[in-house]
Write a protein that holds these residues in place. Structure first.
Motif, PDB file in Angstrom:
ATOM      1  N   ALA A   1      49.544 120.013  68.295  1.00 52.48           N
ATOM      2  CA  ALA A   1      49.713 119.993  69.753  1.00 52.48           C
ATOM      3  C   ALA A   1      48.510 119.360  70.431  1.00 52.48           C
ATOM      4  O   ALA A   1      48.660 118.557  71.368  1.00 52.48           O
ATOM      5  N   ALA A   2      47.317 119.683  69.954  1.00 55.57           N
ATOM      6  CA  ALA A   2      46.105 119.134  70.567  1.00 55.57           C
ATOM      7  C   ALA A   2      46.019 117.630  70.385  1.00 55.57           C
ATOM      8  O   ALA A   2      45.475 116.918  71.251  1.00 55.57           O
ATOM      9  N   LEU A   3      46.568 117.125  69.290  1.00 54.23           N
ATOM     10  CA  LEU A   3      46.500 115.691  68.997  1.00 54.23           C
ATOM     11  C   LEU A   3      47.706 114.912  69.526  1.00 54.23           C
ATOM     12  O   LEU A   3      47.790 113.700  69.340  1.00 54.23           O
ATOM     13  N   GLY A   4      48.643 115.607  70.159  1.00 54.56           N
ATOM     14  CA  GLY A   4      49.812 114.928  70.727  1.00 54.56           C
ATOM     15  C   GLY A   4      50.864 114.532  69.716  1.00 54.56           C
ATOM     16  O   GLY A   4      51.608 113.574  69.951  1.00 54.56           O
ATOM     17  N   HIS A   5      50.972 115.270  68.621  1.00 52.30           N
ATOM     18  CA  HIS A   5      51.914 114.911  67.562  1.00 52.30           C
ATOM     19  C   HIS A   5      53.272 115.591  67.684  1.00 52.30           C
ATOM     20  O   HIS A   5      54.131 115.374  66.827  1.00 52.30           O
ATOM     21  N   LEU A   6      53.484 116.398  68.720  1.00 52.34           N
ATOM     22  CA  LEU A   6      54.725 117.153  68.826  1.00 52.34           C
ATOM     23  C   LEU A   6      55.657 116.552  69.873  1.00 52.34           C
ATOM     24  O   LEU A   6      55.220 116.092  70.934  1.00 52.34           O
TER      25      LEU A   6
END
Length: 680
Positions: free
Chosen positions: A344-349
């Motif tokens: 979530a923090a890395l924008g992968h979702l």
């Protein structure tokens, strides 16, 4: 265009006022039989509950296109002669087919197409991806949508009805983890719809199939070959061939245990009982979660040190004994896990439809996020950070790459594409991620993952299928017999290797494994490229391969048979690499002119030299077997067997298996009774 001779050339013909699309001698569209197509506007309704989908459509402005006009390389279809053309059918080239038909709506608002093909009265049709209930498709309708296959899969059965009432989970004869809009004809051609949206292969009308397409344009590929063997081979080139299975995967059974540290103790007892074991598969390596459905896994794909202390050392010790360690992963991350927070923090979702928050999918008493595989960065992250660092780098040699069917149709994807079109492609993207992980560590062809979900193109990335979550019973549409149909249908469209959960998986509504089911499944599993056990969703309530001395002796015996067949399976792997032919084959593939072979789906050829007829009916001590032309020898007693139908004895421990007299592997087949008995 490949194959531009008169045998394999796609062309329009105008004869006596009618239009035909011909592939050599095969007439694929014929205006004399009625309108070639219809168009309309769709109003889809989609509801998903834990991987089970309720999909309906209310099409409007449906117009039959009765007027056809040839315009160069295209046919323009209209409702009436002289009317506005609404659909264009244009011929085009393709590198791996004998030609394609580009189907295009000429009005942007018309997003439903029904294309009506022609067939002959005696034509048999097979395919549809991995079908569980019917190998021969004639007379039925098969929607193409990857989903949970359901529990029971028979709408007339009270058990299936109860599963539907409990959450739309009953399924139907056509529901499958792995659909594919491809079918083969006994006339020697194949049709593939290169679409990813919801579609239907409709074979109800004996006059010919209808392709129902939920999009305004599509590419329909046509391929022909002189024999069905060559046709399957050509399709395997089109969709991609798998690498050969590694030696360790075919050299013994993979035993599935999920009791944490105690799994190693149980493994030792199983080996001591004389079993030939190639790998220990512990799907609970990342931890467990108890739910009302049963024992589920904790979806955070990192080693759980509390459940498996010092796992890398234990893996190394197993390897020194010739036993690999396998794990489990899927493309979703539980919201209460560390990897979810990192993703979530890395924008992968993938995102919710009306906010910038990650989409949460209900998987039954817990939620999970969807890793957005439409982003290159997210695919790389999962392949390297999760599968690479958390699995491969600690010594894990393989895993079940589960799920892939659950992409919601209202999710927001980084690519911006419509999730209705991305849904069927999701298992292919998931396979690519797993394949990418193996390639990144130089392990392709050595480490091994296996999948249940699929769609067109998964073949190029997934090295091994498994048949999904069968019920722990002999039921017609969801029991042991369905894994044979699954392997045979999937093999026709380019999947060389398939196997199943030995013993079945789903135990609900009071259904539990019987000793008879376990023994019959061991007999069947020995004659698949990979033999693997599963403890099921409720392991404490169900018999396991080591629950009793009798079951342990049975499993050990058939694991030895499986191991003894390894040289023959290696031969089948070599064939698959060279020709694309599957290891398990329907009889009609090698005997296309034998009418008795066309509909047989409960026995199979294992390569060309073995015929296997597993016992898949409860209480049976014999079964009807069909032997095609040739000289056959009963494997267990060495007696000759004549071609044709025969009533074969089949007590527990002696399923009907025959080998071809004169096979170069006759000596190996002759050694199988000794392997079964445990003789040196």
């Amino acid at each position: 265009m490949q194959g531009t001779d008169t045998i394999r050339r796609l062309q329009w013909r105008e004869r006596d006022g009618r239009l035909q699309l011909a592939l050599g001698e095969h007439i694929l569209l014929d205006s004399s039989r009625g309108p070639l197509a219809s168009v309309g506007r769709g109003q889809a309704s989609v509801a998903m509950y834990r991987g089970n989908f309720d999909i309906s459509d209310s099409p409007t402005e449906v117009t039959e296109l009765a007027a056809a006009r040839l315009d160069g390389n295209a046919v323009l279809l209209a409702e009436l002669q002289g009317g506005e053309p609404l659909l264009a059918l244009t011929l085009a080239d393709h590198p791996h087919a004998d030609g394609v038909l580009e189907v295009r709506s000429l009005r942007a608002d018309l997003d439903r197409i029904w294309l009506r093909l022609s067939a002959t009265e005696d034509e048999n049709l097979w395919g549809g991806g991995e079908q569980m209930s019917y190998l021969r498709l004639n007379g039925r309708r098969f929607p193409m949508w990857t989903s949970e296959p359901g529990v029971g899969r028979d709408k007339s059965d009270p058990f299936t009805q109860a599963m539907d009432a409990a959450g739309n989970a009953g399924g139907d004869y056509w529901t499958t983890n792995y659909p594919q809009p491809t079918f083969l004809s006994s006339r020697g051609y194949a049709v593939h719809a290169d679409v990813s949206s919801y579609s239907v292969l409709d074979f109800i009308d004996a006059a010919g199939p209808t392709l129902e397409l939920w999009q305004g344009q599509a590419t329909i590929e046509f391929t022909a070959a002189p024999t069905l063997v060559e046709l399957v081979s050509r399709l395997s080139i089109r969709f991609g061939r798998q690498p050969p299975l590694p030696d360790w995967a075919i050299g013994g059974a993979i035993v599935g245990l999920k009791e944490g540290q105690r799994s190693f103790e149980r493994l030792d007892r199983i080996i001591a009982a004389g079993a030939s074991i190639s790998a220990l598969w512990c799907e609970d390596w990342a931890g467990i979660r108890e739910t009302s459905f049963g024992r589920r896994l904790f979806w955070n794909w990192t080693w759980n040190a509390a459940r498996y202390p010092d796992l890398p050392r234990r893996i190394k010790e197993l390897r020194e004994r010739g036993v690999r360690f396998m794990a489990y992963a899927n493309p979703y991350l539980a919201v209460d896990g560390t990897l979810y927070r990192e993703a979530a923090a890395l924008g992968h979702l993938a995102l919710a439809p009306s906010s910038d928050e990650p989409y949460a999918v209900d998987f039954g008493e817990f939620d999970a996020g969807v890793v957005d595989f439409t982003r290159d960065e997210s695919r790389r992250w999962f392949a390297d950070r999760v599968l690479g660092r958390e699995l491969l780098d600690i010594g894990i040699d393989g895993w079940m790459a589960d799920f892939g069917e659950y992409l919601p149709t209202d999710v927001r994807l980084a690519s911006g594409e419509d999730p209705m079109r991305a849904h069927n492609r999701w298992p292919v993207l998931w396979a690519e991620v797993n394949d990418q992980a193996l390639r990144s560590r130089g392990r392709r062809g050595d480490a091994l993952f296996f999948m249940r979900a699929g769609f067109s193109g998964v073949q190029a990335h997934c090295p091994l299928l498994w048949a999904g979550d069968q019920s722990v019973d002999f039921s017609r549409h969801d029991g042991i017999n369905t894994v044979i149909t699954a392997a045979l249908s999937a093999g026709l469209v380019g999947n060389a290797y398939s196997h199943s959960d030995c013993g079945g998986y789903t135990s609900l509504g009071g259904k539990v494994r019987t000793a008879e089911l376990m023994m019959r499944w061991c007999e069947l599993a020995a004659f698949a490229p990979v033999m693997r056990t599963h403890e099921g969703n409720r392991p404490d309530e169900n018999l396991q391969v080591d629950s009793t001395p009798e079951l342990l002796a049975c499993f050990a015996a058939w694991s030895r048979v499986h191991a003894a067949l390894a040289p023959y399976v290696r031969h089948l792997c070599d064939q698959a690499v060279a020709t694309g032919l599957p290891a398990q084959r329907p009889l009609f593939l090698h005997y296309p002119d034998d009418p008795d072979c066309a509909g047989i789906q409960d026995q199979y050829l294992y390569g060309e030299d073995l015929l296997v007829a597993p016992v898949v009916e409860e209480g049976a001590t014999g079964r009807r077997v069909y032997l095609p032309e040739g000289d056959w020898v009963h494997v267990w007693n060495g007696s000759p067997a004549a071609p044709g139908w025969t009533d074969a004895a089949a007590p527990l421990g002696s399923p009907p298996v025959y080998h071809r007299r004169g096979s170069t592997f006759a000596g190996l087949f002759g050694s199988l009774p000794a392997a079964l008995a445990g003789a040196a």
